[in-house]
Design an enzyme around this catalytic site. Structure first.
Site, mmCIF file in Angstrom:
data_model
loop_
_atom_site.group_PDB
_atom_site.id
_atom_site.type_symbol
_atom_site.label_atom_id
_atom_site.label_comp_id
_atom_site.label_asym_id
_atom_site.label_seq_id
_atom_site.Cartn_x
_atom_site.Cartn_y
_atom_site.Cartn_z
ATOM 1 N N ARG A 232 0.863 -1.170 0.000
ATOM 2 C CA ARG A 232 0.000 0.000 0.000
ATOM 3 C C ARG A 232 0.905 1.227 0.000
ATOM 4 O O ARG A 232 1.951 1.223 0.659
ATOM 5 C CB ARG A 232 -0.895 0.033 1.248
ATOM 6 C CG ARG A 232 -2.043 -0.974 1.252
ATOM 7 C CD ARG A 232 -3.145 -0.625 0.251
ATOM 8 N NE ARG A 232 -4.256 -1.568 0.305
ATOM 9 C CZ ARG A 232 -4.415 -2.595 -0.528
ATOM 10 N NH1 ARG A 232 -3.525 -2.813 -1.478
ATOM 11 N NH2 ARG A 232 -5.460 -3.380 -0.431
ATOM 12 N N GLU A 261 -3.553 7.560 -4.537
ATOM 13 C CA GLU A 261 -3.972 7.034 -5.856
ATOM 14 C C GLU A 261 -5.297 7.646 -6.283
ATOM 15 O O GLU A 261 -6.138 7.901 -5.437
ATOM 16 C CB GLU A 261 -4.092 5.500 -5.781
ATOM 17 C CG GLU A 261 -2.760 4.859 -5.457
ATOM 18 C CD GLU A 261 -2.850 3.349 -5.250
ATOM 19 O OE1 GLU A 261 -3.927 2.775 -5.461
ATOM 20 O OE2 GLU A 261 -1.844 2.768 -4.855
ATOM 21 N N HIS A 279 -1.426 0.189 -9.738
ATOM 22 C CA HIS A 279 -2.074 -0.708 -8.762
ATOM 23 C C HIS A 279 -2.765 -1.878 -9.467
ATOM 24 O O HIS A 279 -3.991 -2.048 -9.346
ATOM 25 C CB HIS A 279 -3.077 0.076 -7.890
ATOM 26 C CG HIS A 279 -3.390 -0.626 -6.589
ATOM 27 N ND1 HIS A 279 -3.740 0.048 -5.448
ATOM 28 C CD2 HIS A 279 -3.405 -1.945 -6.270
ATOM 29 C CE1 HIS A 279 -3.965 -0.826 -4.466
ATOM 30 N NE2 HIS A 279 -3.765 -2.040 -4.955
HETATM 31 P P1 NDP Z 1 -0.737 -11.466 5.360
HETATM 32 O O1 NDP Z 1 -1.644 -10.991 6.443
HETATM 33 O O2 NDP Z 1 -0.721 -12.906 4.996
HETATM 34 O O3 NDP Z 1 0.777 -11.031 5.680
HETATM 35 C C1 NDP Z 1 1.111 -9.805 6.228
HETATM 36 C C2 NDP Z 1 2.582 -9.821 6.647
HETATM 37 O O4 NDP Z 1 2.932 -8.502 7.073
HETATM 38 C C3 NDP Z 1 2.885 -10.759 7.809
HETATM 39 O O5 NDP Z 1 4.106 -11.385 7.577
HETATM 40 C C4 NDP Z 1 2.970 -9.817 8.999
HETATM 41 O O6 NDP Z 1 3.801 -10.357 10.004
HETATM 42 C C5 NDP Z 1 3.580 -8.579 8.358
HETATM 43 N N1 NDP Z 1 3.292 -7.358 9.100
HETATM 44 C C6 NDP Z 1 2.079 -6.863 9.441
HETATM 45 N N2 NDP Z 1 2.214 -5.728 10.127
HETATM 46 C C7 NDP Z 1 3.544 -5.488 10.240
HETATM 47 C C8 NDP Z 1 4.318 -4.474 10.879
HETATM 48 N N3 NDP Z 1 3.730 -3.458 11.528
HETATM 49 N N4 NDP Z 1 5.663 -4.549 10.774
HETATM 50 C C9 NDP Z 1 6.260 -5.573 10.126
HETATM 51 N N5 NDP Z 1 5.564 -6.561 9.517
HETATM 52 C C10 NDP Z 1 4.233 -6.518 9.576
HETATM 53 O O7 NDP Z 1 -1.134 -10.572 4.096
HETATM 54 P P2 NDP Z 1 -0.941 -10.907 2.542
HETATM 55 O O8 NDP Z 1 0.438 -11.397 2.305
HETATM 56 O O9 NDP Z 1 -2.087 -11.707 2.059
HETATM 57 O O10 NDP Z 1 -1.125 -9.419 1.923
HETATM 58 C C11 NDP Z 1 -0.299 -8.362 2.355
HETATM 59 C C12 NDP Z 1 -0.811 -7.040 1.832
HETATM 60 O O11 NDP Z 1 -0.509 -6.890 0.464
HETATM 61 C C13 NDP Z 1 -2.328 -6.839 1.870
HETATM 62 O O12 NDP Z 1 -2.788 -6.485 3.146
HETATM 63 C C14 NDP Z 1 -2.523 -5.732 0.853
HETATM 64 O O13 NDP Z 1 -2.495 -4.464 1.461
HETATM 65 C C15 NDP Z 1 -1.323 -5.870 -0.079
HETATM 66 N N6 NDP Z 1 -1.760 -6.254 -1.422
HETATM 67 C C16 NDP Z 1 -1.540 -5.421 -2.505
HETATM 68 C C17 NDP Z 1 -1.977 -5.757 -3.760
HETATM 69 C C18 NDP Z 1 -1.751 -4.874 -4.927
HETATM 70 O O14 NDP Z 1 -2.599 -4.839 -5.812
HETATM 71 N N7 NDP Z 1 -0.645 -4.191 -5.025
HETATM 72 C C19 NDP Z 1 -2.722 -6.989 -3.999
HETATM 73 C C20 NDP Z 1 -2.844 -7.830 -2.827
HETATM 74 C C21 NDP Z 1 -2.392 -7.448 -1.605
HETATM 75 P P3 NDP Z 1 3.650 -9.951 11.582
HETATM 76 O O15 NDP Z 1 2.171 -9.929 11.869
HETATM 77 O O16 NDP Z 1 4.413 -11.003 12.314
HETATM 78 O O17 NDP Z 1 4.270 -8.601 11.723
#
Ligand code: NDP
Length: 314
Positions: A232, A261, A279
């Site tokens: 994001r 965006e 995006h």
């Molecule tokens: P998941 O929930 O499976 O993974 C999220 C990861 O981020 C985890 O490893 C989590 O680990 C880590 N994380 C969360 N918060 C923090 C933090 N504050 N600091 C460090 N690490 C953090 O999500 P997905 O992999 O399914 O998707 C991730 C994101 O990708 C979505 O939420 C979306 O915003 C974005 N996305 C973008 C797209 C695009 O079109 N460009 C399409 C699809 C997704 P932990 O909790 O241990 O910190």
């Protein structure tokens, strides 16, 4: 029969929902210019189907007294006021997993295109410069580099396994180390940035991650470092990114997402150090169909009084 408010859905999802609705006994409504539901239907509407880029705030929820479910057409649901939904007992669902491969492919595509300067090379050929000026400036190798991932969830893991065959080293930063992951966990993001050539951002958006990729992190990545963002826009301090790119303190950037965006700062459009995409990481026919089907399946389950297929974890 069920009444649904469709908000900002991309073409394919909107078409699919509209085509399916009659046979499911559903009526699809659209918000008015004020962003609120048509008043004569507000009492009947029990569901929202929303694009990931469409905010679903308390005002909208409270205009729908019988709202039961918000079915988000995205994995990221950072624009839904979850606390308010919870306080009213409204179920929130999303579309995880079905988009992992496409988003991971896009991360790789942006990585390779940025390092090898593919858009610039393409433009070079089209402008006739190859014949006129000879070969273009050299690009940089991708194989053997040190790759860092900010986020190692569903998509981050799909990216890591794609990188593994050609990466030198892979490390990641998350708040909690991922059990069983074969990659090095780095407890501090700035240390990860300092130890890699390419940093790929794939964490959720929202307040918890806003500005995580700060000026300090970009500084640590350094003048030959490359930043890739498929998460994001707000996760990266975009002003600091522009500053670093335009002053040569960052090597390059591949960006699918932006702070505001669809507006993209002129400095990014003008920079030959970055590769830009609107995006579209999940925007293939196959994945958008799967996302729309999942959005509909979540609505169907809740209408039938069953648990949704993919509720958000909170
Ligand atoms: P998941 O929930 O499976 O993974 C999220 C990861 O981020 C985890 O490893 C989590 O680990 C880590 N994380 C969360 N918060 C923090 C933090 N504050 N600091 C460090 N690490 C953090 O999500 P997905 O992999 O399914 O998707 C991730 C994101 O990708 C979505 O939420 C979306 O915003 C974005 N996305 C973008 C797209 C695009 O079109 N460009 C399409 C699809 C997704 P932990 O909790 O241990 O910190």
């Amino acid at each position: 029969s069920h009444d649904i408010l469709a908000i900002g859905l991309p073409g394919l999802a909107d078409d699919l929902l509209t085509r399916r609705a009659p046979s499911l006994g559903w009526t699809v409504h659209r918000p008015g210019p004020d962003g609120l539901p048509p008043p004569q239907a507000a009492e009947r509407i029990t569901a929202i189907a929303a694009a990931g880029s469409s905010p679903v705030d308390a005002r909208l929820m409270d205009a729908l007294p019988n709202l039961k479910i918000i079915s988000v057409h995205a994995v990221g649901y950072d624009l839904v006021d979850l606390a308010h939904a919870r306080s009213r007992g409204i179920v929130v669902t999303h579309t995880p997993d079905v988009l992992n491969d496409d988003v991971a492919d896009m991360a790789l595509l942006l990585t390779l295109a940025t390092l090898r300067r593919l858009p610039a090379m393409d433009a070079y050929v089209r402008a006739g410069r190859w014949a006129e000026d000879g070969p273009p400036p050299l690009s940089r190798t991708a194989s053997g580099l040190r790759y860092g991932l900010l986020g190692l969830g569903r998509i981050g893991q799909a990216i890591a396994s794609r990188l593994a065959p050609f990466a030198g080293k892979i490390a990641y930063h998350t708040r909690n180390p991922v059990a069983g992951a074969p990659w090095r966990h780095e407890p501090r993001l700035v240390d990860l940035a300092a130890s890699v050539d390419v940093l790929i951002v794939i964490v959720p958006g929202g307040d918890a991650t806003r500005g995580l990729v700060s000026a300090e992190v970009l500084e640590a990545l350094g003048p030959t470092g490359v930043l890739i963002n498929v998460a994001r826009g707000e996760v990266v301090d975009q002003a600091a990114l522009i500053e670093a790119l335009t002053h040569g303190r960052l090597g390059g950037a591949g960006l699918d997402v932006f702070a505001d965006e669809p507006s993209v700062p002129q400095a990014l459009s003008d920079s030959d150090r970055c590769v830009l995409a609107p995006h579209v990481a999940s925007a293939t026919v196959e994945t958008r169909t799967a996302m729309a089907e999942r959005m509909i399946a979540n609505l169907q389950a809740v209408f039938a009084g069953k648990p949704p297929v993919s509720p958000v974890p909170e």
